[in-house]
Design an enzyme around this catalytic site. Structure first.
Site, mmCIF file in Angstrom:
data_model
loop_
_atom_site.group_PDB
_atom_site.id
_atom_site.type_symbol
_atom_site.label_atom_id
_atom_site.label_comp_id
_atom_site.label_asym_id
_atom_site.label_seq_id
_atom_site.Cartn_x
_atom_site.Cartn_y
_atom_site.Cartn_z
ATOM 1 N N CYS A 2 0.837 -1.202 0.000
ATOM 2 C CA CYS A 2 0.000 0.000 0.000
ATOM 3 C C CYS A 2 0.874 1.255 0.000
ATOM 4 O O CYS A 2 1.957 1.271 0.579
ATOM 5 C CB CYS A 2 -0.846 0.041 1.261
ATOM 6 N N ARG A 27 4.813 0.743 -6.273
ATOM 7 C CA ARG A 27 4.841 -0.155 -5.117
ATOM 8 C C ARG A 27 3.952 -1.386 -5.324
ATOM 9 O O ARG A 27 4.067 -2.357 -4.589
ATOM 10 C CB ARG A 27 4.386 0.598 -3.860
ATOM 11 N N TRP A 74 -2.811 -2.548 -1.710
ATOM 12 C CA TRP A 74 -2.376 -3.884 -2.097
ATOM 13 C C TRP A 74 -3.035 -4.815 -1.073
ATOM 14 O O TRP A 74 -2.678 -4.813 0.101
ATOM 15 C CB TRP A 74 -0.846 -3.968 -2.019
ATOM 16 N N ASN A 98 -1.163 1.728 5.810
ATOM 17 C CA ASN A 98 -0.269 0.735 5.219
ATOM 18 C C ASN A 98 0.203 -0.165 6.348
ATOM 19 O O ASN A 98 0.545 0.323 7.416
ATOM 20 C CB ASN A 98 0.922 1.457 4.564
ATOM 21 N N GLY A 99 0.211 -1.486 6.118
ATOM 22 C CA GLY A 99 0.667 -2.406 7.154
ATOM 23 C C GLY A 99 -0.480 -3.275 7.621
ATOM 24 O O GLY A 99 -1.511 -3.387 6.957
ATOM 25 N N GLU A 480 17.432 -16.841 -9.730
ATOM 26 C CA GLU A 480 17.036 -15.463 -10.043
ATOM 27 C C GLU A 480 16.353 -15.410 -11.417
ATOM 28 O O GLU A 480 15.361 -14.682 -11.602
ATOM 29 C CB GLU A 480 18.284 -14.565 -10.007
ATOM 30 N N LYS A 484 12.615 -14.001 -12.072
ATOM 31 C CA LYS A 484 12.368 -12.900 -13.025
ATOM 32 C C LYS A 484 11.328 -13.328 -14.044
ATOM 33 O O LYS A 484 10.407 -12.589 -14.345
ATOM 34 C CB LYS A 484 13.693 -12.583 -13.726
ATOM 35 N N GLU A 487 7.730 -13.818 -12.408
ATOM 36 C CA GLU A 487 7.033 -12.648 -11.861
ATOM 37 C C GLU A 487 6.531 -11.704 -12.940
ATOM 38 O O GLU A 487 5.499 -11.087 -12.762
ATOM 39 C CB GLU A 487 7.828 -11.931 -10.770
ATOM 40 N N HIS A 503 16.608 -35.513 -9.916
ATOM 41 C CA HIS A 503 16.020 -35.978 -8.658
ATOM 42 C C HIS A 503 14.547 -35.586 -8.534
ATOM 43 O O HIS A 503 14.013 -35.537 -7.430
ATOM 44 C CB HIS A 503 16.810 -35.433 -7.463
ATOM 45 N N LYS A 611 6.250 -3.723 -4.772
ATOM 46 C CA LYS A 611 7.674 -3.422 -4.888
ATOM 47 C C LYS A 611 8.378 -3.572 -3.552
ATOM 48 O O LYS A 611 9.454 -4.131 -3.455
ATOM 49 C CB LYS A 611 7.854 -1.999 -5.428
HETATM 50 O O1 M6R Z 1 13.507 -4.303 -1.295
HETATM 51 P P1 M6R Z 1 14.065 -5.676 -1.116
HETATM 52 O O2 M6R Z 1 15.329 -5.894 -1.854
HETATM 53 O O3 M6R Z 1 14.196 -6.071 0.320
HETATM 54 O O4 M6R Z 1 12.973 -6.645 -1.754
HETATM 55 C C1 M6R Z 1 13.107 -8.031 -1.666
HETATM 56 C C2 M6R Z 1 12.162 -8.733 -2.606
HETATM 57 O O5 M6R Z 1 10.844 -8.382 -2.326
HETATM 58 C C3 M6R Z 1 12.459 -8.400 -4.076
HETATM 59 O O6 M6R Z 1 13.756 -8.734 -4.435
HETATM 60 C C4 M6R Z 1 11.476 -9.161 -4.996
HETATM 61 O O7 M6R Z 1 11.690 -10.536 -4.922
HETATM 62 C C5 M6R Z 1 11.597 -8.653 -6.429
HETATM 63 N N1 M6R Z 1 10.298 -8.464 -6.988
HETATM 64 C C6 M6R Z 1 12.329 -9.586 -7.320
HETATM 65 O O8 M6R Z 1 12.382 -9.127 -8.635
#
Ligand code: M6R
Length: 616
Positions: A2, A27, A74, A98-99, A480, A484, A487, A503, A611
């Site tokens: 949020c 965000r 969110w 927020n929270g 990673e 990527k 997501e 496995h 974000k």
């Molecule tokens: O702000 P941060 O680096 O702590 O965020 C961690 C994860 O939320 C962030 O890396 C998330 O996995 C990304 N969307 C990956 O692309």
């Protein structure tokens, strides 16, 4: 997560609120709204979906007011509906939040609020209204009382009908900043400095258990007992081009393209002019690496993958045993630690709840902490014992790209500093590593700009499953890569250590699967890792999948001699071993980007994602 914004002025400011909401979009959100007071009555507009829907509504049903609150939600408690969107309104107060208020249901029954309300913000709003109107507390007393009653992690802004030109804002665990507008005619309060960057760069960071009374010409900050506090005003300079897409179609595309510059900016401050001298990081000068028996690195998402990569560097270059844990697991685990262990917490935003709590747990256990963070004013940067900053600049796209590669670059430097002090470098010549680091931005630029990614993306975008495999420090890059891809393209993707494929995951392999091997040839050649990964790839293609290899010219040639059907991404040859994870990250970002582009997904704000994850 949020995003909250409040603006108070002597003029109509609802357009300011809308433009601040645009800067909060990055965000991640699923509904949005604005509330103001006009002629002693609430003015409320809320819509589900993108901000455009809210703008269209306001175009047809204009909204005015000199003090207003706005929100991008969110969803955490309750489905994505207009009713659950913020602001929430009770007769005497409008609230954006927020929270998570963890004890909202307990408070609801204690104060006999309607049992059917399953939304923590709705309960918070009713409680503020109750304490203010029925219990007769002034807005200030209501805020102080709220700190006594509320449990959880939150930041909220309240606009009381009895004081329609003031905002009240409180913070416990979720970020909140105040912005001083030009000539003190208006003030802002919001989730971050970025959201108000078009109007002010004079920022005050509110800390936990503090609240603020904000008026058009002035603001005051208090602790939870009502004592007035003086907090410093900080200049938060965000160049306008950093918060706009420029000529790029997406922030993600722009942020991928910025990596050569970002890598240069992250490395340059720590590389002394004397090219034979090792890297130097002043903020770590007091660390005696000889006395550190173990390093624990923690983070979430991409930051966790950066941590996994750094484990190889710390163990190889500095020969320090290194353990990596997801922040969400570490914070709740009973893990024995010795007093001299160093805990490194990695975060782009510096506001990720689990990472912050992991860092606090380490500090409670009297361990020394190092925060590797991109936002200098973030909570993580402020509470860690030592801080190293990545110089990625604001990262707006939800998918981490330039923040991840700059985390890798900084971690490599830290491992070099440690290795140099521990004298574990003989076999890893400092000068050659220095030269390699200097060449990194140019190499990154060539990998980003000179390799065609679209032909492979055209194949990937019709796959049902994509499996990435890699060994050693290419294993976290495979993880990673999968993160990527899934997501932003929503294609099912997983990363595996190459040796694990047989496995279990190989059961997924069929014609609608692609297996992508992240396999630099020179990489640990003495252990034959390239050959072994190729054998894993070939056993997948034998089962009908599309095989893709990311390697250099020789690697691609070797692999295709055995299996001419293999598709390839050809990377530059002769990359220094230590730089491989950083440079091999770039093609996996670009493959994900182009695949998502072909799928037509919302690349910068993928569905369901935020974000900065400020809840656990
Ligand atoms: O702000 P941060 O680096 O702590 O965020 C961690 C994860 O939320 C962030 O890396 C998330 O996995 C990304 N969307 C990956 O692309």
């Amino acid at each position: 997560m949020c995003g909250i914004i409040g603006v108070t002025s002597h003029q109509n400011i609802t357009h300011h609120v809308l433009s601040c909401l645009e800067n909060l979009e990055y965000r991640g959100y699923d509904s949005a709204g604005i509330a103001s007071v006009h002629n002693q009555k609430w003015n409320l507009r809320k819509t589900v979906g993108k901000l455009l829907n809210l703008k269209n509504l306001i175009n047809t049903q204009p909204l005015s007011g000199t003090t207003a609150v706005g929100h991008t939600r969110w969803a955490t408690h309750g489905p994505i509906t207009q009713e659950n969107a913020h602001p929430h309104i009770a007769p005497s107060v409008a609230v954006v939040h927020n929270g998570i208020i963890e004890n909202y249901d307990k408070l609801a029954s204690q104060y006999q609020l309607p049992a059917h309300i399953e939304n923590d913000t709705a309960i918070l709003t009713l409680l503020l209204d109750l304490w203010h109107t029925k219990h007769g507390l002034s807005p200030k007393e209501t805020l102080i009382h709220a700190f006594k009653e509320l449990e959880g992690s939150y930041a909220f802004v309240a606009l009381f009908l009895s004081e329609p030109s003031a905002l009240y804002a409180a913070r416990q665990g979720s970020p909140l900043v105040i912005g001083q507008g030009t000539e003190h005619h208006h003030h802002y309060v919001g989730s971050d400095a970025l959201c108000m960057a078009s109007y002010t760069q004079n920022i005050v960071y509110i800390e936990d258990r503090q609240w603020a009374h904000i008026q058009p010409h002035d603001f005051s900050i208090f602790d939870d007992l009502g004592n007035r506090l003086e907090l410093p005003l900080v200049k938060h300079h965000i160049p306008a081009h950093q918060v706009s897409k420029g000529h790029y179609k997406h922030f993600m595309e722009k942020e991928i393209a910025e990596q050569p510059l970002v890598l240069h900016k992250t490395l340059a401050p720590f590389l002394p002019e004397d090219t034979s001298a090792p890297p130097l990081i002043p903020s770590l000068a007091s660390i005696n690496w000889l006395k550190i028996p173990r390093i624990l690195i923690t983070g979430c998402g991409s930051a966790y993958h950066a941590a996994l990569t750094a484990q190889y560097w710390f163990e190889t270059l500095a020969q320090i045993p290194c353990q990596v844990e997801l922040a969400s697991e570490y914070r709740y685990r009973d893990s024995p630690a010795s007093p001299n262990d160093l805990v490194i917490a990695i975060s782009q935003s510096g506001e990720t709840k689990d990472t912050l709590e992991a860092l606090k747990k380490a500090q409670n256990n009297k361990l020394r902490t190092l925060g590797l963070v991109n936002v200098p004013s973030s909570s993580l940067a402020r509470i860690a014992d030592h801080t190293v900053l990545t110089e990625a600049g604001p990262e707006i796209g939800v998918a981490s790209t330039k923040a991840f590669s700059s985390q890798l670059a900084a971690l490599l430097l830290i491992a070099c500093v440690a290795g140099n002090q521990r004298n574990t470098f003989p076999q890893h010549n400092i000068t050659s590593l220095r030269n390699a680091l200097e060449s990194l931005p140019a190499l990154a630029s060539s990998v980003i700009n000179d390799i065609p990614y679209l032909p492979i993306a055209e194949i990937l975008h019709s796959m049902r499953t994509i499996l990435y495999i890699g060994r050693n420090f290419c294993y976290p890059i495979a993880l990673e890569a999968a993160l990527k891809m899934k997501e932003i393209s929503y294609i099912h993707a997983e990363g595996y250590a190459s040796g694990e494929l047989k496995h279990g995951p190989i059961a997924l392999v069929d014609k609608l699967t692609s297996v992508i091997a992240v396999a630099p040839p020179s990489h640990l050649s003495e252990k034959n890792l390239f050959v072994k990964t190729m054998s894993n790839l070939h056993s997948s293609t034998a089962r009908g999948c599309t095989g893709i290899i990311i390697s250099d010219k020789n690697g691609v040639k070797d692999a295709q001699e055995q299996n001419p059907q293999l598709l390839s991404i050809t990377m530059p040859s002769g990359i220094h071993t230590a730089l491989i994870p950083i440079l091999y990250t770039l093609p996996i970002q670009l493959l994900a980007y182009h695949t998502a582009l072909l799928k037509g997904t919302d690349i910068d704000q993928p569905r369901n994602l935020a974000k900065s994850v400020t809840v656990e």
